[in-house]
Design an enzyme around this catalytic site. Structure first.
Site, PDB file in Angstrom:
ATOM      1  N   HIS A  10      13.291   8.998  -2.518  1.00 34.77           N
ATOM      2  CA  HIS A  10      12.471   9.073  -1.253  1.00 34.77           C
ATOM      3  C   HIS A  10      13.081   8.360  -0.028  1.00 34.77           C
ATOM      4  CE1 HIS A  10      10.525   5.001  -0.578  1.00 34.77           C
ATOM      5  NE2 HIS A  10      10.936   4.732  -1.965  1.00 34.77           N
ATOM      6  N   GLY A  27      12.466   3.605  -7.856  1.00 33.66           N
ATOM      7  CA  GLY A  27      13.695   2.822  -7.535  1.00 33.66           C
ATOM      8  C   GLY A  27      13.436   1.545  -8.410  1.00 33.66           C
ATOM      9  N   ASN A  40      17.866  -4.322   1.693  1.00 35.97           N
ATOM     10  CA  ASN A  40      16.859  -3.630   2.085  1.00 35.97           C
ATOM     11  C   ASN A  40      16.449  -4.347   3.624  1.00 35.97           C
ATOM     12  OD1 ASN A  40      15.648  -5.664   0.523  1.00 35.97           O
ATOM     13  ND2 ASN A  40      13.741  -4.481   0.815  1.00 35.97           N
ATOM     14  N   THR A  59       6.269  12.959 -20.277  1.00 35.40           N
ATOM     15  CA  THR A  59       6.617  14.174 -19.672  1.00 35.40           C
ATOM     16  C   THR A  59       7.375  14.181 -18.245  1.00 35.40           C
ATOM     17  OG1 THR A  59       4.998  15.286 -20.947  1.00 35.40           O
ATOM     18  CG2 THR A  59       5.566  16.379 -19.008  1.00 35.40           C
ATOM     19  N   CYS A 100       3.262 -13.212   7.278  1.00 33.37           N
ATOM     20  CA  CYS A 100       1.849 -12.546   7.457  1.00 33.37           C
ATOM     21  C   CYS A 100       2.061 -11.021   7.212  1.00 33.37           C
ATOM     22  CB  CYS A 100       1.390 -12.465   9.055  1.00 33.37           C
ATOM     23  SG  CYS A 100       0.720 -14.255   8.953  1.00 33.37           S
TER      24      CYS A 100
END
Lengths: 148, 394
Positions: free
Chosen positions: B202, B71, B151, B238, B326
């Site tokens: 995915h 992505g 996201n 490829t 963190c």
């Protein structure tokens, strides 16, 4: 491979000496909420020895584990001995920390030293010191990636 | 201990159908799809089938679908590919403040080469106002890139309206990063009116290692990887045939199951949202209350830090993410939370949940039951909480 060592996980899950000492002889509070870590260490001193030590920490796993470890390392030690303990020594006692955590969440020894400083300042009538803000990390992520 | 994945934005479990579709191309049909001889026949067929499956999900033509490596690569191809191809037209790009790093860092890299970019703001829910995009348009704007859904906070943008504004008022191309949204909301490129779209199989039960890129016919970009004629000359190298074959099936399933997936996720999302907000004090939901993805929730839990929350939940078998400094690896709290006006100190208590098809209502109940004890434990050792408690006593 886990991010943290078993010792870090042990101190994170079973932190030693959590809490607050009422009428502490010295308090070291260090950090910056913007960066994500604030450590507060309380000490009780008798005959130049750290008779009792407790901590409260706002922060990540490493911050909690290093706070816990430093209290364990210095309990019963003389102030002189405690002053010699470095952040690196605390990290080492925990079998190391991830590199990114070494400079941000590894401030427990500094907080302890601040508590000792506060104790001495109070004795001279100059305390308490209060919270000391650590600088924010101002690196731009993009630049950080370029350096890496 | 049962593992509950509440971090599907990091990884989803591949569907068995996806794996089955990939299997032949590792060993038995290992040929190169570009070969003219027989070894290339089956892999070529696989590529063509996957391209069609992806095109059907996006309501595009097969020859408008390019397979990339991720992505992030698709976003880079849209942004740098447009910038390099249209330098004669202008060097200005518009993004929003809450884009993924593969968008923000791509425009920052371009800025070092003399390009310019504007970041349009968002409101407190993380919504981009199309009018703000219009205001940011310049004569030399060559691209507008706004993500379909965040996201982090899950807010869905009105891409259709933004595309309309962009096309009516400029010659800029319109790209949307649908890496988070594709598979969980409609991604009909004709309806959205976009020139380019990125998607990440995915994220919807496909394999890692391949990304989707929609490039509308007639839109001019420069390839980032030069070489052979693979992917219509837009992405040489490829082809990753097994991953592409798997991605195709993931796309087919996403199209077929979009409705049932949504109706499975919504009650779980609601149970977590209501449960968390009802059982804890000083916890806030980030993102839009309604216009959000069905699989995302983002909370701020005051006075504690996200990574320690994440680690305790992990102990209880619950996998979540956080936008705290963190957990960021760059020691900065979420730029998305910052853009919606969440104070940097509060952003440390960020808790990011992303759901998937393996989650159940029981998972939600278990989480809602476990979280308060974790929060209590961490607040009890938080000097910030101590301060507030002392202040409240006075």
């Amino acid at each position: 491979m886990p991010v943290y060592s078993e010792k870090v996980m042990d101190h994170f899950q079973n932190p030693r000496n959590v809490g607050e000492i009422e009428n502490a002889d010295g308090v070291g509070e260090l950090g910056n909420p913007t960066c994500g870590d604030i450590m507060k260490i309380y000490i009780k001193v008798k005959d130049d020895k750290i008779e009792d030590v407790k901590f409260k920490t706002f922060g990540c796993g490493a911050a909690i584990a290093t706070s816990s470890m430093v209290t364990e390392l210095v309990k019963g030690k003389t102030l002189e001995e405690a002053e010699k303990i470095s952040n690196e020594a605390v990290a080492e006692a925990l079998d190391g920390l991830p590199p990114v955590k070494m400079h941000c969440s590894n401030l427990a020894a500094d907080a302890l030293h601040l508590a000792i400083e506060d104790y001495k300042a109070r004795k001279e009538g100059k305390g308490p010191i209060g919270r000391v803000e650590t600088p924010e990390h101002d690196e731009d992520e993009h630049d950080l990636l370029e350096q890496a | 201990m049962k593992i509950i994945n509440f971090d599907h934005f990091a990884a989803t479990k591949m569907r068995q159908e996806v794996k089955d579709a990939m299997e032949p191309y590792f060993i038995s049909e290992y040929g190169n799809p570009q070969s003219i001889h027989t070894l290339g026949d089956e892999p070529r067929e696989a590529l063509s089938k996957a391209r069609l499956q992806a095109a059907e999900l996006l309501n595009a033509s097969s020859n408008e679908v390019i397979f990339t490596g991720s992505g992030s690569e698709s976003n880079n191809l849209a942004i740098k590919g447009t910038a390099f191809a249209r330098m004669d037209k202008g060097r200005h790009i518009i993004v929003s403040k809450i884009e993924h790093f593969s968008v923000l860092n791509a425009v920052k890299s371009l800025a070092k080469l003399g390009f310019e970019f504007s970041e349009v703001p968002v409101d407190k829910y993380g919504t981009v106002d199309p009018q703000e995009v219009k205001n940011a348009l310049r004569k030399d704007t060559v691209l507008v890139s706004i993500g379909q859904a965040s996201n982090e906070i899950g807010t869905i943008q009105d891409i259709k309206e933004i595309s309309k504004v962009v096309h009516e008022n400029s010659a800029a191309y319109m790209h949307t990063d649908a890496n988070t949204s594709c598979g969980f909301t409609e991604t009909d490129v004709k309806d959205l009116g976009v020139d380019m779209l990125s998607a990440a199989p995915h994220r919807f039960y496909g394999p890692k290692g391949t990304g989707l890129f929609y490039l509308k016919k007639g839109i001019r970009i420069m390839p980032l990887i030069d070489g052979g004629i693979q992917e219509f000359g837009r992405r040489a190298g490829t082809e990753n045939v097994p991953a592409i074959a798997g991605a195709g099936v993931a796309c087919e399933l996403a199209k077929k199951e979009l409705k049932s997936r949504t109706s499975h996720l919504l009650p779980i999302q609601k149970a977590i949202k209501d449960g968390v907000l009802n059982s804890l004090d000083e916890v806030y939901l980030n993102g839009h209350p309604e216009k959000r993805l069905p699989n995302n929730l983002n909370f701020v839990v005051k006075y504690i830090e996200g990574e320690s929350m994440l680690m305790w939940l992990n102990n209880n078998g619950i996998m979540v993410a956080s936008g705290s400094a963190c957990t960021s690896k760059i020691l900065k709290s979420s730029h998305v939370l910052n853009a919606i006006g969440v104070d940097a100190a509060l952003a440390q208590g960020s808790l990011l949940i992303s759901l998937g098809e393996d989650n159940t209502l029981e998972d939600a109940e278990y989480f809602v039951k476990e979280l308060p004890a974790v929060v209590k434990k961490l607040r009890e050792m938080s000097p910030l909480y101590e301060e507030v408690m002392k202040r409240n006593k006075k």
